[in-house]
Design an enzyme around this catalytic site. Structure first.
Site, PDB file in Angstrom:
ATOM      1  N   PHE A 243      28.134  -2.097  39.444  1.00 52.75           N
ATOM      2  CA  PHE A 243      27.941  -2.415  40.030  1.00 52.75           C
ATOM      3  C   PHE A 243      27.351  -1.789  41.118  1.00 52.75           C
ATOM      4  O   PHE A 243      27.078  -2.651  42.069  1.00 52.75           O
ATOM      5  CB  PHE A 243      28.239  -4.435  40.167  1.00 52.75           C
TER       6      PHE A 243
ATOM      7  N   LYS B 104      13.188   2.614  28.612  1.00 54.26           N
ATOM      8  CA  LYS B 104      12.877   2.017  29.849  1.00 54.26           C
ATOM      9  C   LYS B 104      14.460   1.663  31.286  1.00 54.26           C
ATOM     10  O   LYS B 104      14.038   2.156  31.730  1.00 54.26           O
ATOM     11  CB  LYS B 104      12.008   0.405  30.094  1.00 54.26           C
TER      12      LYS B 104
ATOM     13  N   GLU C 259      20.078  -3.195  34.680  1.00 55.93           N
ATOM     14  CA  GLU C 259      19.931  -4.192  35.739  1.00 55.93           C
ATOM     15  C   GLU C 259      18.368  -5.143  35.883  1.00 55.93           C
ATOM     16  O   GLU C 259      18.389  -5.181  35.957  1.00 55.93           O
ATOM     17  CB  GLU C 259      19.196  -3.367  36.762  1.00 55.93           C
TER      18      GLU C 259
HETATM   19 MO1  MOS Z   1      23.198   0.324  40.534  1.00 56.08          MO
HETATM   20  S1  MOS Z   1      23.681  -1.575  41.642  1.00 56.08           S
HETATM   21  O1  MOS Z   1      21.499   0.868  40.417  1.00 56.08           O
HETATM   22  O2  MOS Z   1      24.096   1.649  41.291  1.00 56.08           O
END
Ligand code: MOS
Length: 764
Positions: free
Chosen positions: A243, A721, A725
């Site tokens: 994350f 794309k 996230e």
């Molecule tokens: Mo992720 S938060 O783009 O490493």
């Protein structure tokens, strides 16, 4: 139909099982701290119990006397280590043990190394420190913080986006919203704990550590330890959740490597859950001031987004999500400003959808408020202001199917059955609320390299130093190779997570599938070209002399334009080659010419959405149903539904899993996750999974994921794309909007807790 394996629509790949599924569920997948290393010693960190001051005395005698203790590394032992510079390589400029000054709670003061973990833990617990303590500032509003404009001072923001005369347009608007919103500190809690294992052999250092960037780690480790790049290898075959937390190097790694060199023995340090809260980065708390102006028909004429983000005393860090929020709708005039607030905390860093999760929340909540002020359906308000051009520079979107996401999502969710009046829907003791919000995530792409080998037996090996952080990257990279080389996925093996492999970018910014698959695609096309050449150049055989430009490869067979065919094993056999191996470098358009050289040195250069001639984003529509108990105010979330358009979907199973996980993560950001600090001491008080709440199955009702068919070949050769996230963005706002709809109570600060809903609302 099994919801885990959605039927692929056009431009979507089959829901194949993950290539490492069995390894993962049987515990055979080796995470960094599982890798067997002979003669290990174990390290445990000693961390500060104050957030600001100086260490006047560190008493190590009792620790040294603890049976089994081998060594202690502390302030006087790190002269040979170089101090990091703040940036993508290291999340902080704070040196590993370079100074006795304490900048944040739980700062590393020593590493105790012993024969066993138990001995190291016992010894570490016996270390006592005396501090010259100073008052510490914990939060955005704490006295003693220092505020400055972010633009030009942080890497993520050169200039605050703006367009037109906001103040004039806002004053002229007949309907206006003016409100403040807040999001809390959040701490990444991947189930795999943070760890470092350092092994020296003949001056060569191998580091086993979970990371989103093996090449990035290698460079930063080499820098801090004064080594050549060639002396360092970083191995990270599986990562148990990340994350963003395992993107940049943290100070522990160099300390563990130094301890192993000094001791002449491998050292492994697995960081406790509690110490993970203070020795790693986190998501900074944010405050937002939103102003929206609109005409009575719901056309937005003015939008202003001001934000404040917390950072450390040492480093200017900000995620600056105004780059996305100011481009999301056709607003008319736009103003924005981001400020950073320096406090006595460690430096923050990326956490899933770093800019969008905290910045889209206030915008999408304010839009709900505007919809109520206008007496308009919140979904219709968004469609009314949907635009195929962004308002800052007037650039087109490379593709934007937000409207289609809302339409298909609303139909599946039965949004139109909603009675818009707050607190009007009820079933027994439960107040029902529906909320919606937009999901958006920029399409990032970076240079990547891959090596692909097609062997005479029809097996394929793909190599690229990307990272399996849970997304299924091995599977989708393998799928790309299988598709291009006409072999089943079972014939493809994929090697990743090792600096001995060709470099891949940081697995961040949801760029990996796009970047790595584009490199694999390129390498496969080079393999095909050589294979076709061999078939055509053969003295005899069914394809001899045929036109290579009309050849294709399908089901293990090379086909000529006239229908003649030859099994690829025969083609290779006739050529005498044991295998065809090709290395390819993919450099996206818009990347600097030296992007590949930088990548070899550990630097990922992302080509960002807003830097292109047509800006590119993935979009989605989030729908949430909440049920709130009329008396106890217990908040339940029986339904989450998201409809997304994210270009090519490589594999509907892994994509759904990412989007679903994202939506649950977004729900968690609305209701559960918050790192709490004691304002008097600036110390974290909930550094464990009992008091830092993360969702479990019982918190999660049905989660429905709809993936719209979308084709956008302009974004990168793979047409991907990126969606790792995307799913969490907007879910928090949709949930807060649903809470308003259920109760009539508008909550603008996250997380939303039961106690926020007690008393004083219109739903009694
Ligand atoms: Mo992720 S938060 O783009 O490493």
């Amino acid at each position: 139909m099994n919801p885990a394996t959605p039927a692929p629509r056009e431009n979507q790949g089959a829901p194949l099982e993950r290539v490492d599924a069995r390894l993962k569920v049987t515990g055979e997948a080796r995470y960094a701290a599982d890798i067997a290393v002979a003669n290990l010693a174990y390290g445990v960190l000693v961390t500060s119990t104050v957030a600001r001051g100086a260490v006047s005395e560190l008493s190590l005698e009792a620790a040294r006397a603890t049976p089994g203790v081998l060594d202690i590394v502390s302030y006087d032992d790190v002269r040979e280590l170089r101090k990091p510079t703040f940036g993508m390589g290291s999340y902080t400029s704070l040196g590993p043990l370079h100074e006795r000054r304490i900048f944040h709670d739980g700062q590393i003061m020593a590493l105790v190394v012993a024969e066993t973990y138990q001995a190291a833990e016992e010894a570490a617990a016996s270390v006592t420190a005396r501090y010259a303590q100073e008052p510490a500032s914990a939060e955005l509003d704490s006295p003693g913080t220092e505020e400055l404009d972010a633009a030009g001072k942080v890497a993520m923001l050169k200039k605050d986006p703006a367009s037109g005369d906001f103040e004039q347009a806002y004053q002229a608007a007949p309907v206006r919203i003016d409100a403040e919103y807040r999001t809390p500190t959040q701490t990444h809690n991947p189930i795999e704990l943070f760890s470092t294992t350092a092994v020296w052999s003949d001056g060569q250092l191998t580091v086993y550590e979970p990371t989103q960037s093996v090449y990035g780690f290698r460079s930063e480790i080499a820098k801090q330890l004064n080594l050549d790049l060639a002396q360092v290898r970083v191995v990270s075959p599986y990562v148990g959740g990340s994350f963003g937390s395992k993107g940049p190097l943290t100070p522990r790694t160099a300390i563990v490597a130094l301890a192993a060199r000094r001791l002449g023995r491998p050292v492994r340090c697995v960081v406790s859950r509690a110490q993970g809260f203070t020795t790693q980065p986190y998501r900074a708390p944010t405050r937002h001031h939103i102003r929206l102006g609109a005409t009575r028909d719901g056309t937005i004429s003015a939008f202003s987004h001001e934000a404040w983000e917390l950072t450390s005393r040492l480093d200017n860090y900000a995620v600056a999500g105004t780059k996305t929020t100011t481009r999301l709708y056709g607003y008319g005039a736009v103003a924005s400003k981001v400020r950073i607030v320096r406090a006595d905390r460690q430096t923050p860093a990326f956490m899933r959808s770093p800019p969008e999760l905290p910045y889209v929340f206030p915008l999408e909540t304010a839009l709900d408020e505007l919809a109520y002020a206008l007496g308009m359906d919140p979904l219709d308000l968004r469609l009314k202001n949907d635009s195929q051009r962004e308002p800052i520079e007037g650039k087109p979107f490379s593709s934007r199917h937000l409207k289609e996401c809302y339409e298909e999502g609303a139909a599946a969710f039965r949004w139109r059955e909603r009675n818009p009046r707050p607190a009007s829907m009820r079933e027994g003791d439960w107040l029902i609320g529906f909320g919606c919000a937009t999901a958006v995530y920029p399409t990032n792409v970076a240079a990547a390299a891959a090596r692909v080998r097609l062997a005479a037996d029809g097996t394929v090996r793909v190599q690229s130093a990307s990272h399996e952080i849970g997304t299924g990257i091995r599977t989708v990279a393998g799928q790309m190779a299988a598709e291009r080389l006409g072999v089943p996925l079972a014939a493809v093996s994929v090697e990743m997570g090792d600096t001995n492999l060709p470099p891949a970018p940081t697995s961040g910014g949801s760029n990996s599938t796009a970047s790595v698959c584009s490199a694999v695609l390129k390498a496969c096309d080079q393999v095909r070209a050589r294979l076709f050449q061999a078939a055509s150049a053969a003295k005899s055989g069914p394809l001899a002399g045929r036109d290579v430009s009309r050849m294709t490869l399908r089901d293990g067979t090379v086909l000529a334009g006239d229908g003649a065919s030859q099994p690829l094993q025969q083609v290779l056999g006739a050529s005498g080659a044991g295998a065809i191996e090709e290395y390819a470098e993919f450099v996206p358009s818009g990347a600097p010419v030296d992007a590949m050289q930088k990548l070899y040195r550990g630097q990922t250069t992302m080509v960002r959405s807003e830097e292109r001639p047509a800006v590119s984003f993935a979009f989605g529509a989030e729908f949430v149903e909440v049920r709130i108990h009329a008396r106890t105010r217990e908040i339940r979330v029986p339904r989450l539904l998201g409809a997304f358009a994210a270009g090519r979907i490589m594999n509907t199973r892994t994509a759904r899993s990412q989007l679903m996980g994202g939506m649950i993560f977004g729900m968690s950001s609305a209701l559960l996750e918050s790192t709490e600090l004691d304002p008097r001491s600036a110390r974290i008080v909930n550094a464990d999974l009992q008091d830092y709440l993360v969702p479990v199955n019982a918190d999660t009702g049905t989660v429905e994921v709809i993936m719209l068919s979308e084709t956008d070949t302009s974004v990168n050769p793979a047409g991907v794309k990126g969606l790792g996230e995307l799913g969490d963005v907007g879910t928090n706002a949709a949930l807060a909007n649903a809470v308003f709809h259920a109760t009539g109570k508008r909550l603008r600060n996250l997380p939303i807790r039961l106690e926020d809903l007690l008393g004083g609302d219109s739903a009694a």
